[in-house]
Scaffold this active site. Structure first.
Site, PDB file in Angstrom:
ATOM      1  N   GLU A 166       8.827 -14.856 -97.440  1.00 54.97           N
ATOM      2  CA  GLU A 166       9.274 -13.500 -97.084  1.00 54.97           C
ATOM      3  C   GLU A 166       9.221 -12.507 -98.253  1.00 54.97           C
ATOM      4  N   TYR A 168      10.339 -12.883-101.311  1.00 55.38           N
ATOM      5  CA  TYR A 168      11.420 -12.959-102.304  1.00 55.38           C
ATOM      6  C   TYR A 168      10.866 -13.498-103.635  1.00 55.38           C
ATOM      7  N   ARG A 216      11.203 -23.416 -97.942  1.00 51.75           N
ATOM      8  CA  ARG A 216      10.604 -22.474 -96.987  1.00 51.75           C
ATOM      9  C   ARG A 216       9.308 -21.956 -97.593  1.00 51.75           C
ATOM     10  N   HIS A 254       8.528  -9.245 -96.212  1.00 49.98           N
ATOM     11  CA  HIS A 254       9.230  -8.119 -95.581  1.00 49.98           C
ATOM     12  C   HIS A 254       8.396  -6.843 -95.669  1.00 49.98           C
ATOM     13  N   GLN A 341      17.655  -6.122 -81.331  1.00 52.42           N
ATOM     14  CA  GLN A 341      18.559  -4.977 -81.231  1.00 52.42           C
ATOM     15  C   GLN A 341      19.974  -5.232 -81.750  1.00 52.42           C
TER      16      GLN A 341
HETATM   17  P1  FAD Z   1      20.893  -0.370 -64.321  1.00 47.18           P
HETATM   18  O1  FAD Z   1      20.039  -1.341 -65.014  1.00 47.18           O
HETATM   19  O2  FAD Z   1      20.381   0.982 -64.091  1.00 47.18           O
HETATM   20  O3  FAD Z   1      21.392  -1.024 -62.962  1.00 47.18           O
HETATM   21  C1  FAD Z   1      22.097  -0.303 -61.987  1.00 47.18           C
HETATM   22  C2  FAD Z   1      21.966  -1.021 -60.651  1.00 47.18           C
HETATM   23  O4  FAD Z   1      22.863  -0.424 -59.722  1.00 47.18           O
HETATM   24  C3  FAD Z   1      20.587  -0.918 -60.027  1.00 47.18           C
HETATM   25  O5  FAD Z   1      20.092  -2.208 -59.747  1.00 47.18           O
HETATM   26  C4  FAD Z   1      20.811  -0.135 -58.745  1.00 47.18           C
HETATM   27  O6  FAD Z   1      19.967  -0.566 -57.683  1.00 47.18           O
HETATM   28  C5  FAD Z   1      22.260  -0.433 -58.435  1.00 47.18           C
HETATM   29  N1  FAD Z   1      22.946   0.589 -57.605  1.00 47.18           N
HETATM   30  C6  FAD Z   1      23.114   1.904 -57.894  1.00 47.18           C
HETATM   31  N2  FAD Z   1      23.836   2.494 -56.892  1.00 47.18           N
HETATM   32  C7  FAD Z   1      24.138   1.536 -55.987  1.00 47.18           C
HETATM   33  C8  FAD Z   1      24.868   1.524 -54.746  1.00 47.18           C
HETATM   34  N3  FAD Z   1      25.458   2.596 -54.278  1.00 47.18           N
HETATM   35  N4  FAD Z   1      24.957   0.352 -54.087  1.00 47.18           N
HETATM   36  C9  FAD Z   1      24.379  -0.778 -54.556  1.00 47.18           C
HETATM   37  N5  FAD Z   1      23.675  -0.808 -55.715  1.00 47.18           N
HETATM   38  C10 FAD Z   1      23.573   0.327 -56.409  1.00 47.18           C
HETATM   39  N6  FAD Z   1      17.294  -1.470 -73.000  1.00 47.18           N
HETATM   40  C11 FAD Z   1      17.319  -2.220 -74.092  1.00 47.18           C
HETATM   41  O7  FAD Z   1      18.409  -2.562 -74.556  1.00 47.18           O
HETATM   42  N7  FAD Z   1      16.178  -2.628 -74.700  1.00 47.18           N
HETATM   43  C12 FAD Z   1      14.974  -2.303 -74.231  1.00 47.18           C
HETATM   44  O8  FAD Z   1      13.959  -2.683 -74.815  1.00 47.18           O
HETATM   45  C13 FAD Z   1      14.906  -1.522 -73.061  1.00 47.18           C
HETATM   46  N8  FAD Z   1      13.719  -1.165 -72.555  1.00 47.18           N
HETATM   47  C14 FAD Z   1      13.690  -0.415 -71.419  1.00 47.18           C
HETATM   48  C15 FAD Z   1      12.456  -0.046 -70.909  1.00 47.18           C
HETATM   49  C16 FAD Z   1      12.388   0.703 -69.751  1.00 47.18           C
HETATM   50  C17 FAD Z   1      11.043   1.094 -69.226  1.00 47.18           C
HETATM   51  C18 FAD Z   1      13.582   1.089 -69.081  1.00 47.18           C
HETATM   52  C19 FAD Z   1      13.520   1.876 -67.821  1.00 47.18           C
HETATM   53  C20 FAD Z   1      14.817   0.735 -69.601  1.00 47.18           C
HETATM   54  C21 FAD Z   1      14.875   0.004 -70.782  1.00 47.18           C
HETATM   55  N9  FAD Z   1      16.086  -0.350 -71.354  1.00 47.18           N
HETATM   56  C22 FAD Z   1      16.116  -1.112 -72.471  1.00 47.18           C
HETATM   57  C23 FAD Z   1      17.355   0.181 -70.844  1.00 47.18           C
HETATM   58  C24 FAD Z   1      18.139  -0.861 -70.065  1.00 47.18           C
HETATM   59  O9  FAD Z   1      17.336  -1.414 -69.058  1.00 47.18           O
HETATM   60  C25 FAD Z   1      19.377  -0.190 -69.496  1.00 47.18           C
HETATM   61  O10 FAD Z   1      20.156   0.284 -70.561  1.00 47.18           O
HETATM   62  C26 FAD Z   1      20.200  -1.139 -68.668  1.00 47.18           C
HETATM   63  O11 FAD Z   1      19.438  -1.635 -67.603  1.00 47.18           O
HETATM   64  C27 FAD Z   1      21.427  -0.412 -68.108  1.00 47.18           C
HETATM   65  O12 FAD Z   1      22.141  -1.344 -67.363  1.00 47.18           O
HETATM   66  P2  FAD Z   1      23.128  -0.921 -66.187  1.00 47.18           P
HETATM   67  O13 FAD Z   1      23.603  -2.195 -65.616  1.00 47.18           O
HETATM   68  O14 FAD Z   1      24.137   0.025 -66.692  1.00 47.18           O
HETATM   69  O15 FAD Z   1      22.278  -0.116 -65.129  1.00 47.18           O
HETATM   70  P1  NAP Z   2      16.477   8.784 -74.836  1.00 50.40           P
HETATM   71  O1  NAP Z   2      16.275   7.721 -75.820  1.00 50.40           O
HETATM   72  O2  NAP Z   2      17.742   9.566 -74.846  1.00 50.40           O
HETATM   73  O3  NAP Z   2      15.260   9.778 -75.020  1.00 50.40           O
HETATM   74  C1  NAP Z   2      15.087  10.917 -74.248  1.00 50.40           C
HETATM   75  C2  NAP Z   2      13.932  11.763 -74.802  1.00 50.40           C
HETATM   76  O4  NAP Z   2      13.790  12.914 -74.034  1.00 50.40           O
HETATM   77  C3  NAP Z   2      14.112  12.208 -76.219  1.00 50.40           C
HETATM   78  O5  NAP Z   2      12.848  12.127 -76.850  1.00 50.40           O
HETATM   79  C4  NAP Z   2      14.565  13.656 -76.117  1.00 50.40           C
HETATM   80  O6  NAP Z   2      14.097  14.224 -77.305  1.00 50.40           O
HETATM   81  C5  NAP Z   2      13.915  14.102 -74.819  1.00 50.40           C
HETATM   82  N1  NAP Z   2      14.724  15.019 -74.002  1.00 50.40           N
HETATM   83  C6  NAP Z   2      16.050  14.978 -73.752  1.00 50.40           C
HETATM   84  N2  NAP Z   2      16.420  15.963 -72.917  1.00 50.40           N
HETATM   85  C7  NAP Z   2      15.291  16.648 -72.611  1.00 50.40           C
HETATM   86  C8  NAP Z   2      15.021  17.762 -71.798  1.00 50.40           C
HETATM   87  N3  NAP Z   2      15.986  18.384 -71.116  1.00 50.40           N
HETATM   88  N4  NAP Z   2      13.753  18.198 -71.715  1.00 50.40           N
HETATM   89  C9  NAP Z   2      12.758  17.592 -72.410  1.00 50.40           C
HETATM   90  N5  NAP Z   2      12.959  16.520 -73.201  1.00 50.40           N
HETATM   91  C10 NAP Z   2      14.217  16.058 -73.311  1.00 50.40           C
HETATM   92  O7  NAP Z   2      16.334   8.234 -73.358  1.00 50.40           O
HETATM   93  P2  NAP Z   2      15.277   7.283 -72.662  1.00 50.40           P
HETATM   94  O8  NAP Z   2      13.976   7.289 -73.370  1.00 50.40           O
HETATM   95  O9  NAP Z   2      15.302   7.717 -71.239  1.00 50.40           O
HETATM   96  O10 NAP Z   2      15.899   5.861 -72.789  1.00 50.40           O
HETATM   97  C11 NAP Z   2      17.117   5.525 -72.102  1.00 50.40           C
HETATM   98  C12 NAP Z   2      17.878   4.485 -72.866  1.00 50.40           C
HETATM   99  O11 NAP Z   2      17.213   3.233 -72.800  1.00 50.40           O
HETATM  100  C13 NAP Z   2      17.991   4.869 -74.308  1.00 50.40           C
HETATM  101  O12 NAP Z   2      19.312   4.794 -74.749  1.00 50.40           O
HETATM  102  C14 NAP Z   2      17.120   3.883 -74.999  1.00 50.40           C
HETATM  103  O13 NAP Z   2      17.628   3.521 -76.288  1.00 50.40           O
HETATM  104  C15 NAP Z   2      17.102   2.690 -74.075  1.00 50.40           C
HETATM  105  N6  NAP Z   2      15.824   2.026 -74.293  1.00 50.40           N
HETATM  106  C16 NAP Z   2      15.716   1.210 -75.353  1.00 50.40           C
HETATM  107  C17 NAP Z   2      14.515   0.638 -75.648  1.00 50.40           C
HETATM  108  C18 NAP Z   2      14.363  -0.289 -76.824  1.00 50.40           C
HETATM  109  O14 NAP Z   2      13.272  -0.746 -77.100  1.00 50.40           O
HETATM  110  N7  NAP Z   2      15.394  -0.602 -77.566  1.00 50.40           N
HETATM  111  C19 NAP Z   2      13.406   0.912 -74.879  1.00 50.40           C
HETATM  112  C20 NAP Z   2      13.544   1.760 -73.790  1.00 50.40           C
HETATM  113  C21 NAP Z   2      14.762   2.322 -73.522  1.00 50.40           C
HETATM  114  P3  NAP Z   2      14.002  15.784 -77.611  1.00 50.40           P
HETATM  115  O15 NAP Z   2      15.294  16.347 -77.077  1.00 50.40           O
HETATM  116  O16 NAP Z   2      13.869  15.873 -79.100  1.00 50.40           O
HETATM  117  O17 NAP Z   2      12.782  16.255 -76.929  1.00 50.40           O
HETATM  118 FE1  SF4 Z   3      18.526 -10.857 -81.467  1.00 52.39          FE
HETATM  119 FE2  SF4 Z   3      19.725 -11.563 -79.212  1.00 52.39          FE
HETATM  120 FE3  SF4 Z   3      17.689  -9.854 -79.127  1.00 52.39          FE
HETATM  121 FE4  SF4 Z   3      17.319 -12.444 -79.683  1.00 52.39          FE
HETATM  122  S1  SF4 Z   3      18.030 -11.553 -77.761  1.00 52.39           S
HETATM  123  S2  SF4 Z   3      16.435 -10.748 -80.775  1.00 52.39           S
HETATM  124  S3  SF4 Z   3      19.127 -12.889 -80.868  1.00 52.39           S
HETATM  125  S4  SF4 Z   3      19.650  -9.516 -80.105  1.00 52.39           S
END
Ligand code: FAD
Ligand code: NAP
Ligand code: SF4
Length: 676
Positions: A166, A168, A216, A254, A341
């Site tokens: 890594e 080091y 390592r 790194h 994360q």
């Molecule tokens: P959600 O996942 O939104 O689940 C809500 C659920 O409630 C849904 O299944 C919906 O059908 C259900 N629901 C809503 N209303 C009703 C109702 N009235 N009756 C019955 N069911 C209902 N997060 C990360 O940490 N790392 C990532 O790399 C990452 N990548 C992402 C990539 C993408 C493309 C997207 C879209 C999201 C990503 N996220 C990532 C975000 C992550 O998926 C969300 O933060 C997480 O799913 C939120 O969990 P939640 O349970 O709050 O809501």
């Molecule tokens: P987000 O991270 O809050 O990003 C929203 C983006 O939209 C920002 O670039 C913001 O930047 C822009 N924006 C906000 N309001 C706007 C407006 N009114 N008009 C135009 N642009 C606007 O949200 P997200 O991409 O929807 O992701 C949702 C959550 O899922 C986030 O918290 C994210 O961390 C999580 N997630 C995590 C991963 C992961 O790999 N860890 C991957 C996907 C999602 P500007 O305001 O500067 O334009």
């Molecule tokens: Fe780290 Fe848990 Fe994500 Fe694995 S799943 S990379 S241990 S946070």
């Protein structure tokens, strides 16, 4: 009776003077517990020993003050240091496990001004120029390793791991990149390997024959001026001669600009490099990096690439990994999805590590699940990560849980996330929750959109709203036009997208949407195909050039679309992760994505998207505009439930959409489940 599906992985390994109960090592991780309380560390390691880990390796412990990663980090220099570790080794031994201490000298990769190295060349992103060690000082630092190993033995450790990878200090002596010396520690390879070989030889002499010495070994440096295969082979054989017990694997410094452990790296991508070393030595060798499920570990050993596998983060995700594998409970293994994360991202922010899929990790003494005093009838609305985590943990405590989701499958937004190239692993989390819902007896009601009235009629004691989010609309004139789509239209509903695309919003979802749109659905993504991965990141599989990369061009499949990724903030665009953001940026740049920051949106019309950047007006002539402008909480049921006087709790995106991720959703669901 269970049949052993992993006969190679679960077979004991006789080291001559001691036996490991299986082939599963927990690789070194700095969790942050090192600097808090040894009792918390003791419980952390004891928990993994109970779960079947044969040999755990601690986070890196500094062998000298000059070798510390940063001021105040854990070190093994004095007898008092050793005394503090006793509680850890005793706890592990009580559970039938073994533990080795990682002896680390950071060299120039450290955050204090007294850092040292083979030469006085500063490492790219590190703040201090190292002092070039004199011959006498080199002897002192070798002495530091020997002293630390002896103290580790005194503290009850079963062995040490000498950190030779890594980037080091040891790597800094090995590689021409960082070693320009002309004395007996530099120049030809025989001189450059002298530092690690002397460390191992003198440690062995000090600790005697019945103490595990893991080394390592960097099998692939992934930096210019790094080692070559021939040099690594010479070193491996010299280390064997000097007395190592096990050769473990390190991949990439790194400083390397190539991902080595993140989720877009194919599983076991680097095991073949370990396999080549195995051909050269008789001591057991251990494969590492992106091994996260038992079948992959089994395959590596069965194929003869290694004798052991080292997994680090998977032991955060599931402390019972080995016990579950042995019991035939593969589906109940909570698999590490390599997101970084809650582990590495935290470490780099100087926060305590944990795990996105397992919030109990590193909180073993604080987050404790006990049987519920009063059994309640609970409705959970929403089977996304928050609702799933709550349901499983609440049911495990004895509550009667009914989980509703409007969709036909569990997972919420994770079902969308897993369609992004490089995020296929996310399916593992959904499989785990599916198995655990069944095991804990959660009453799952899919295809059921609940209403306030149906919840009222259900006679529930508590209602948990985990209904997630609604995508935010962008407030741009013309945003209701035919060219405009939401990310759900693209990723979930697979509506056709044109050849020229502008993505409004460069948060996590904007970056992921760009990743999706720059991949051709007919090609296997590099995360699933080693061949493509090595080609796209410019890695020489024979490792015959320096670092395995020098002069090797990265060859990326062209994007099927022209993509613009836009944000209003005047800040460099990258993915959201502290340790993975740069990878997304690099990958998108390789695909030709044009990233524009400091954008002002003017309007959308038939020509495309009108914007201004630094006052300069321009039109992006695109066919499709995808809105990824963040999210708002979906709490449509909350007011009605509160008006009806029902005890209601809100978690996940429904509670707070700003900076929501699955890490927060799962932790919040789990914490509420432990309280109700
Ligand atoms: P959600 O996942 O939104 O689940 C809500 C659920 O409630 C849904 O299944 C919906 O059908 C259900 N629901 C809503 N209303 C009703 C109702 N009235 N009756 C019955 N069911 C209902 N997060 C990360 O940490 N790392 C990532 O790399 C990452 N990548 C992402 C990539 C993408 C493309 C997207 C879209 C999201 C990503 N996220 C990532 C975000 C992550 O998926 C969300 O933060 C997480 O799913 C939120 O969990 P939640 O349970 O709050 O809501
Ligand atoms: P987000 O991270 O809050 O990003 C929203 C983006 O939209 C920002 O670039 C913001 O930047 C822009 N924006 C906000 N309001 C706007 C407006 N009114 N008009 C135009 N642009 C606007 O949200 P997200 O991409 O929807 O992701 C949702 C959550 O899922 C986030 O918290 C994210 O961390 C999580 N997630 C995590 C991963 C992961 O790999 N860890 C991957 C996907 C999602 P500007 O305001 O500067 O334009
Ligand atoms: Fe780290 Fe848990 Fe994500 Fe694995 S799943 S990379 S241990 S946070």
């Amino acid at each position: 009776m269970t049949t052993n599906a992993y006969p190679h992985l679960l077979a004991p390994l006789d080291l001559g003077f001691t036996t490991l109960k299986n082939r599963l090592i927990m690789g070194s991780m700095h969790t942050g517990l090192e600097e808090i309380d040894p009792r918390m560390q003791a419980e952390f390691f004891a928990r993994r020993a109970r779960g079947g880990c044969a040999l755990a390796i601690t986070g890196g412990i500094a062998v000298t003050a000059r070798g510390a990663l940063a001021p105040g980090v854990s070190s093994m220099i004095t007898e008092q240091d050793a005394e503090r570790h006793r509680v850890i080794t005793e706890a592990v031994h009580r559970e039938g496990g073994k533990i080795a201490m990682q002896a680390l000298h950071a060299g120039r990769q450290s955050y204090h001004p007294n850092c040292v190295s083979a030469s006085d060349m500063k490492a790219g992103s590190y703040p201090f120029k190292p002092h070039r060690l004199t011959d006498e000082e080199i002897e002192e630092e070798i002495g530091g390793f020997v002293n630390a190993a002896a103290l580790a033995q005194y503290a009850g450790y079963d062995g040490v791991e000498i950190m030779g990878s890594e980037g080091y200090l040891i790597n800094q002596f090995l590689a021409p990149r960082t070693n320009d010396r002309t004395d007996r520690w530099g120049g030809p390879i025989e001189n450059r390997i002298r530092f690690p070989v002397e460390i191992v030889r003198r440690v062995r002499a000090k600790v005697g024959p019945n103490f595990i010495i893991v080394y390592r070994l960097s099998m692939l440096d992934l930096v210019e001026g790094g080692g070559t295969w021939d040099e690594i082979a010479i070193l491996a054989q010299a280390l064997e001669q000097a007395g190592v017990t096990i050769l473990n694997t390190g991949i990439g410094w790194h400083e390397a600009k190539i991902p080595t452990i993140a989720t877009m790296v194919p599983r076991a991508a680097f095991a073949e490099f370990t396999g080549r070393v195995k051909q050269l030595v008789k001591v057991p060798v251990c494969a590492s990096n992106r091994i996260n499920v038992p079948e992959v570990g089994e395959g590596i050993i069965a194929a003869g690439h290694a004798d052991l596998v080292s997994m680090a983060r998977p032991w955060l995700a599931d402390p019972d990994f080995a016990v579950k594998a042995a019991a035939g409970q593969r589906k109940e293994i909570n698999v590490c999805i390599a997101c970084n994360q809650a582990c590495l991202d935290h470490t780099f922010q100087l926060r305590r590590a944990s795990c996105l899929v397992n919030p109990f990790a590193c909180y073993e003494t604080e987050l404790v699940s006990t049987p519920a005093a009063v059994k309640k009838k609970i409705a959970v609305v929403g089977a996304g990560p928050a609702g799933l985590a709550f349901s499983v943990n609440a049911a495990e405590r004895g509550h009667d849980v009914t989980l509703f989701d409007a969709e036909s499958r569990i997972g919420g937004q994770f079902n969308i996330a897993k369609t992004i190239p490089g995020k296929e692993e996310f399916q593992e989390t959904l499989d785990y929750f599916a198995a655990m819902l069944e095991k804990t007896g959660v009453n799952l009601k899919l295809n059921t959109r609940v209403s306030v009235d149906s919840l009222k009629a259900g006679g529930f004691d508590d209602i948990v709203l985990a209904t997630g989010i609604q995508p935010r609309h962008a407030d741009i004139p013309g945003a209701d036009g035919p060219k405009v789509m939401s990310y759900l239209d693209v990723l979930r509903d697979r509506k056709p997208v044109g050849r020229r695309v502008a993505i409004v919003g460069a948060g996590g979802i904007g970056v992921d949407t760009a990743e999706f749109l720059t991949h051709d659905a007919s090609h296997k993504p590099s995360s699933l195909d080693k061949e493509v991965f090595f080609r796209e990141w410019g890695i020489d599989r024979t490792n015959s050039v320096r670092g395995g990369i020098e002069g090797v061009p990265a060859q990326v499949d062209p994007s099927p679309r022209t993509v613009y990724l836009l944000q209003r903030r005047n800040k460099k665009i990258a993915g959201p992760g502290k340790t993975t953001g740069w990878i997304h940026r690099e990958a998108l740049l390789k695909k030709g994505v044009q990233m524009l920051q400091g954008v002002e949106y003017r309007r959308i019309d038939a020509t495309g998207l009108h914007i201004a950047v630094e006052g300069r007006e321009q039109v992006l002539e695109v066919d499709t505009i995808v809105i990824c402008a963040g999210q708002e909480p979906n709490r449509e049921l909350l007011e009605g439930l509160q008006a009806a006087g029902l005890s209601t709790h809100v978690i996940g995106g429904a509670d707070e959409a700003k900076e929501l991720d699955a890490k927060r959703a799962i932790r919040q669901g789990t914490e509420l489940a432990l309280k109700l």
